[in-house]
Design an enzyme around this catalytic site. Sequence first.
Site, PDB file in Angstrom:
ATOM      1  N   PHE A 216       0.861  -1.190   0.000  1.00  0.00           N
ATOM      2  CA  PHE A 216       0.000   0.000   0.000  1.00  0.00           C
ATOM      3  C   PHE A 216       0.893   1.234   0.000  1.00  0.00           C
ATOM      4  O   PHE A 216       1.679   1.432   0.921  1.00  0.00           O
ATOM      5  CB  PHE A 216      -0.916   0.038   1.234  1.00  0.00           C
ATOM      6  CG  PHE A 216      -1.896   1.180   1.165  1.00  0.00           C
ATOM      7  CD1 PHE A 216      -3.126   1.020   0.550  1.00  0.00           C
ATOM      8  CD2 PHE A 216      -1.581   2.417   1.689  1.00  0.00           C
ATOM      9  CE1 PHE A 216      -4.026   2.091   0.445  1.00  0.00           C
ATOM     10  CE2 PHE A 216      -2.471   3.494   1.599  1.00  0.00           C
ATOM     11  CZ  PHE A 216      -3.692   3.324   0.985  1.00  0.00           C
ATOM     12  N   ASP A 325       9.281   3.091   1.618  1.00  0.00           N
ATOM     13  CA  ASP A 325       8.106   3.843   2.060  1.00  0.00           C
ATOM     14  C   ASP A 325       7.907   3.608   3.562  1.00  0.00           C
ATOM     15  O   ASP A 325       7.424   2.561   3.981  1.00  0.00           O
ATOM     16  CB  ASP A 325       6.884   3.369   1.251  1.00  0.00           C
ATOM     17  CG  ASP A 325       5.591   4.051   1.685  1.00  0.00           C
ATOM     18  OD1 ASP A 325       5.597   4.770   2.704  1.00  0.00           O
ATOM     19  OD2 ASP A 325       4.559   3.844   1.001  1.00  0.00           O
ATOM     20  N   LYS A 356       2.336  10.529   8.507  1.00  0.00           N
ATOM     21  CA  LYS A 356       1.740   9.998   9.754  1.00  0.00           C
ATOM     22  C   LYS A 356       2.429  10.522  11.012  1.00  0.00           C
ATOM     23  O   LYS A 356       2.311  11.690  11.334  1.00  0.00           O
ATOM     24  CB  LYS A 356       1.748   8.476   9.699  1.00  0.00           C
ATOM     25  CG  LYS A 356       0.863   7.949   8.545  1.00  0.00           C
ATOM     26  CD  LYS A 356       0.323   6.596   8.833  1.00  0.00           C
ATOM     27  CE  LYS A 356      -0.400   5.992   7.671  1.00  0.00           C
ATOM     28  NZ  LYS A 356      -1.798   5.763   7.873  1.00  0.00           N
ATOM     29  N   THR A 380       1.419  23.875  -4.190  1.00  0.00           N
ATOM     30  CA  THR A 380       1.223  25.170  -3.515  1.00  0.00           C
ATOM     31  C   THR A 380       1.832  25.185  -2.113  1.00  0.00           C
ATOM     32  O   THR A 380       2.648  26.037  -1.783  1.00  0.00           O
ATOM     33  CB  THR A 380      -0.278  25.511  -3.424  1.00  0.00           C
ATOM     34  OG1 THR A 380      -0.820  25.495  -4.726  1.00  0.00           O
ATOM     35  CG2 THR A 380      -0.486  26.878  -2.789  1.00  0.00           C
TER      36      THR A 380
HETATM   37  C1  LIG Z   1       2.941   2.659   3.755  1.00  0.00           C
HETATM   38  C2  LIG Z   1       1.987   3.741   3.360  1.00  0.00           C
HETATM   39  N1  LIG Z   1       2.279   4.521   2.308  1.00  0.00           N
HETATM   40  C3  LIG Z   1       1.469   5.519   1.928  1.00  0.00           C
HETATM   41  C4  LIG Z   1       0.288   5.771   2.593  1.00  0.00           C
HETATM   42  C5  LIG Z   1      -0.611   6.876   2.124  1.00  0.00           C
HETATM   43  O1  LIG Z   1      -0.622   7.907   3.047  1.00  0.00           O
HETATM   44  P1  LIG Z   1      -1.833   8.957   3.055  1.00  0.00           P
HETATM   45  O2  LIG Z   1      -3.041   8.205   3.512  1.00  0.00           O
HETATM   46  O3  LIG Z   1      -1.383  10.013   4.015  1.00  0.00           O
HETATM   47  O4  LIG Z   1      -1.968   9.476   1.674  1.00  0.00           O
HETATM   48  C6  LIG Z   1      -0.064   4.983   3.689  1.00  0.00           C
HETATM   49  C7  LIG Z   1      -1.319   5.225   4.411  1.00  0.00           C
HETATM   50  O5  LIG Z   1      -1.799   4.456   5.187  1.00  0.00           O
HETATM   51  C8  LIG Z   1       0.812   3.932   4.087  1.00  0.00           C
HETATM   52  O6  LIG Z   1       0.528   3.138   5.117  1.00  0.00           O
END
Ligand SMILES: Cc1ncc(COP(=O)(O)O)c(C=O)c1O
Length: 499
Positions: A216, A325, A356, A380
């Site tokens: 994800f 990530d 987060k 922006t």
């Molecule tokens: C590993 C990871 N990457 C990206 C995201 C996307 O973040 P956002 O919901 O702030 O767009 C999440 C969100 O849960 C995540 O867990």
Amino acid sequence: MASFLMNNCFGKSLKNVWCGASVYRYFSKTATSTHLDFDYDGPSMKTTVPGPHSQDLLKQLGDIQNVGAINFFCNYEKSRGNYLVDVDDNRMLDLYTQISSIPIGYNHPALLKLMSNPNNMSTFVNRPALGILPPHNFPDKITQSLLSVAPSGMTRVQTMACGSCSNENAYKAMFIWYRNKERGKNTPSNEDISTCMINQAPGCPDLSILSFMGAFHGRTMGCLATTHSKSIHKLDVPSFDWPIAPFPRLQYPLEEFTRENGQEEARCLEEVEDLIVKWRQRGKPVAGIVIEPIQAEGGDNHASPDFFRSLRNIARKHGCAFHVDEVQTGGGSTGKFWAHEHWGMDDPADIVSFSKKLLTGGYYHKDELQADKPYRIFNTWMGDPSKNLFLLEVLNVIRRENLLEQVTHSGKALLDGLQELQVQYPGILSCARGQGTFCAIDVCDDETRNSILLKTRDKGVLLGGCGDRSIRFRPALIFKEYHVHLFLNIFNDVLAQFK
Ligand SMILES: Cc1ncc(COP(=O)(O)O)c(C=O)c1O
């Protein structure tokens, strides 16, 4: 009733004892009275959740938006420390923390103090377009906050607003870097410039990003092409033809299955190399590989440090950027500030994205991944300096209170407790796993998992689901061993109803 029983239990010095014939009850260790001074002393439930006030508000908002995902409405004034209070005055121990994004609990005094400091007012009131008009203290604040926790080998950081926006721009940075490398110079040709305006190659090149099944990385268009956790996120949205490798499906506990897990990881690594070669042959070279240190939304799937080290080497060998990530894993909940620190590498990545618990989104990157011209990576706001102020204070609290050590300690108690519960409830629970307090456990099926989540909530504990049938635990960094035992007792009460 639950909290009354628990308080009695805490009065006794019982060490993880099971007792009771018909109803099994988990008696926690004595809770040493190390309450946080701004924390409550336990859950307190007045209604089932959502209560009547939440339901009224749900109807009201339902006339304006889709409210299908809303759990209940919150009273953030009353919420404190590890406890989220709802509009019906239910006080719940929060092990989900706004999808893992509250670093040091609700209404932390250090953050409230920051808000009341008149010197900070202009930062809260005036949100700048950071890419063109940053405030005078921005270089200092970003150095003191984000750069003070920069991953190994990285001295540059780009702030952004959220996780998806961070990944989306990190992908662009990888493509720009890759094309400049291919050209051997930074100057695009006239053909590059004219074709990019009509979405055609070579200006819009057929490059790809390799991601993993179960990953994800967000819901914006580029990120979504690398997200493979649930169909609901992806349905009906056009996507790129990019390679997707299998993520290792390991057996737990990891230390008992090293041989089998090693074989599974080798299989996946082989597949990664095959895909990189195949996509190059198809004319869609892999510019970058993106991966989570622990696949979170996709079901808390782990892989070993060896796996990540090998993957990093494969990326290097094939000239692909390596993007880690850390949007969900970053910020301390694995017991290290970055989960990738568990891999023990000096050069773990080319790009590390976050959001987060860091309160601001963004990504760190190697010097060579800096976009060569202004406005190529731009929007922006490009973040929010007020979030850097909060982050600076969060980092002070983490250091002052040794919260990473505490996470390791609480995490061990949590994982030990979950492992004991899975022995106690073998038909319901399996595969307890985790690093720090970043833990999860599998439930026999989706329906039982969801029912456990709702019953636990009605007893005053908030948990989250992930993957097909897992429960994920994402408490704040101020979650102490005391809270672990509070949770385990309530969880055990709920599980006993399913036996
Ligand atoms: C590993 C990871 N990457 C990206 C995201 C996307 O973040 P956002 O919901 O702030 O767009 C999440 C969100 O849960 C995540 O867990």
